[in-house]
Scaffold this active site. Structure first.
Site, short mmCIF file in Angstrom:
data_model
loop_
_atom_site.label_atom_id
_atom_site.label_comp_id
_atom_site.label_asym_id
_atom_site.label_seq_id
_atom_site.Cartn_x
_atom_site.Cartn_y
_atom_site.Cartn_z
N ASP A 28 110.93 73.72 24.56
CA ASP A 28 110.41 72.74 24.68
C ASP A 28 111.52 71.90 23.86
O ASP A 28 110.96 69.99 23.94
CB ASP A 28 109.74 72.85 24.59
CG ASP A 28 108.12 74.16 25.51
OD1 ASP A 28 109.32 74.76 25.50
OD2 ASP A 28 107.15 73.93 25.31
N ASP A 63 108.29 73.02 29.53
CA ASP A 63 106.78 72.98 30.21
C ASP A 63 107.01 72.60 31.42
O ASP A 63 108.04 71.91 31.62
CB ASP A 63 106.24 71.83 28.77
CG ASP A 63 105.08 72.23 28.38
OD1 ASP A 63 104.60 73.26 28.25
OD2 ASP A 63 104.35 71.19 27.76
N HIS A 118 104.67 71.69 34.50
CA HIS A 118 103.72 72.00 34.75
C HIS A 118 103.40 71.07 35.92
O HIS A 118 104.09 70.44 36.39
CB HIS A 118 102.98 70.24 33.83
CG HIS A 118 102.54 71.19 32.13
ND1 HIS A 118 102.13 72.13 31.67
CD2 HIS A 118 102.70 70.31 31.30
CE1 HIS A 118 102.15 72.59 30.34
NE2 HIS A 118 102.68 71.23 29.97
N HIS A 167 103.14 64.94 30.79
CA HIS A 167 103.96 65.32 30.38
C HIS A 167 104.46 66.48 31.10
O HIS A 167 103.93 67.18 31.53
CB HIS A 167 104.06 65.44 29.02
CG HIS A 167 103.22 66.62 28.15
ND1 HIS A 167 101.85 66.87 28.71
CD2 HIS A 167 103.40 68.27 28.07
CE1 HIS A 167 101.11 67.69 28.15
NE2 HIS A 167 102.60 68.66 28.46
N LYS A 185 107.22 77.61 31.52
CA LYS A 185 105.61 78.17 31.45
C LYS A 185 104.72 76.85 31.54
O LYS A 185 104.97 75.89 31.65
CB LYS A 185 105.65 78.30 29.75
CG LYS A 185 105.84 76.86 29.13
CD LYS A 185 105.85 77.65 27.04
CE LYS A 185 106.43 76.63 26.61
NZ LYS A 185 105.27 75.17 26.37
N CYS A 218 104.24 74.32 19.63
CA CYS A 218 104.66 74.99 21.18
C CYS A 218 104.96 76.45 20.21
O CYS A 218 106.14 77.74 20.35
CB CYS A 218 106.06 74.85 21.77
SG CYS A 218 104.55 74.11 23.42
ZN LIG Z 1 102.13 71.09 27.87
#
Ligand SMILES: [Zn+2]
Length: 192
Positions: A13, A55, A57, A74, A99, A138
């Site tokens: 990340d 990440d 999202h 974020h 993810k 993470c």
């Molecule tokens: Zn996140």
């Protein structure tokens, strides 16, 4: 200690939103980038596979405050904030692991809801070298899962930084990872 067959590097990340100036900035997060670049260089020399989690999202992700989650929005997929750090020198053949891609599930771990464990086994990986952001979220959850999946873990202590929502969270996370079986290493521990 050597890097070689059976090892893989996992960069967790290292995305713009987790760097200073980003939506969910980790203090001093930029500092991991040049160190990770040196690990990447070493991994390439040792013909090790390189993985990078992110990440990724949806805009209305459940971890976001407007939806009652703990974090400001974020790393919304396909936005600048979700991009890898501009100076991170990921090789062209690095495997990207996205993810927390669905609205209603979060995943701190790079193993959460992904095929990472299967991919690693498929390439004969025994030991995972793990660095990135953030130590207490993470990275911690990724290392926990890697150990549970039966991989050895070398935690790259010179290439991680913590959020430290509560002071000491990062140090506690490092201790937990060591107690769970991860080895704490830094670049100078590896033979050139
Ligand atoms: Zn996140």
């Amino acid at each position: 200690m050597r890097m070689g067959p059976g090892d893989a590097l996992l960069v967790v990340d290292v995305q713009r939103d987790f760097l200073p100036g980003g939506a969910l900035a980790v203090a001093d997060g930029n500092a991991v980038v040049p160190v990770l670049n040196r690990y990447i260089e070493r991994a390439r020399k040792a013909a090790m596979p390189v993985y990078a989690s992110r990440d990724w999202h949806p805009a209305n992700h459940c971890s976001f405050r407007p939806r009652g989650g703990p974090w400001p929005p974020h790393c919304v997929r396909d936005t600048a904030g979700a991009e890898f750090a501009p100076l991170l020198a990921l090789p062209a053949d690095a495997t990207i692991v996205s993810k927390a891609t669905r609205e209603d599930a979060d995943a701190y771990s790079a193993f959460g809801g992904t095929t990472l464990a299967t991919m690693l086994r498929g390439r004969g990986v025994k030991r995972l070298l793990v660095g990135g952001l953030a130590t207490d979220y993470c990275v911690l959850n990724t290392v926990r899962d890697a150990l549970q999946e039966g991989f050895e873990v070398a935690l790259l202590t010179d290439a991680i930084r913590a959020v430290d929502v509560k002071p000491g969270d990062g140090a506690r996370a490092e201790r937990e990872m060591r107690e769970a079986g991860a080895a704490s290493v830094q670049l100078s521990d590896f033979a050139p």
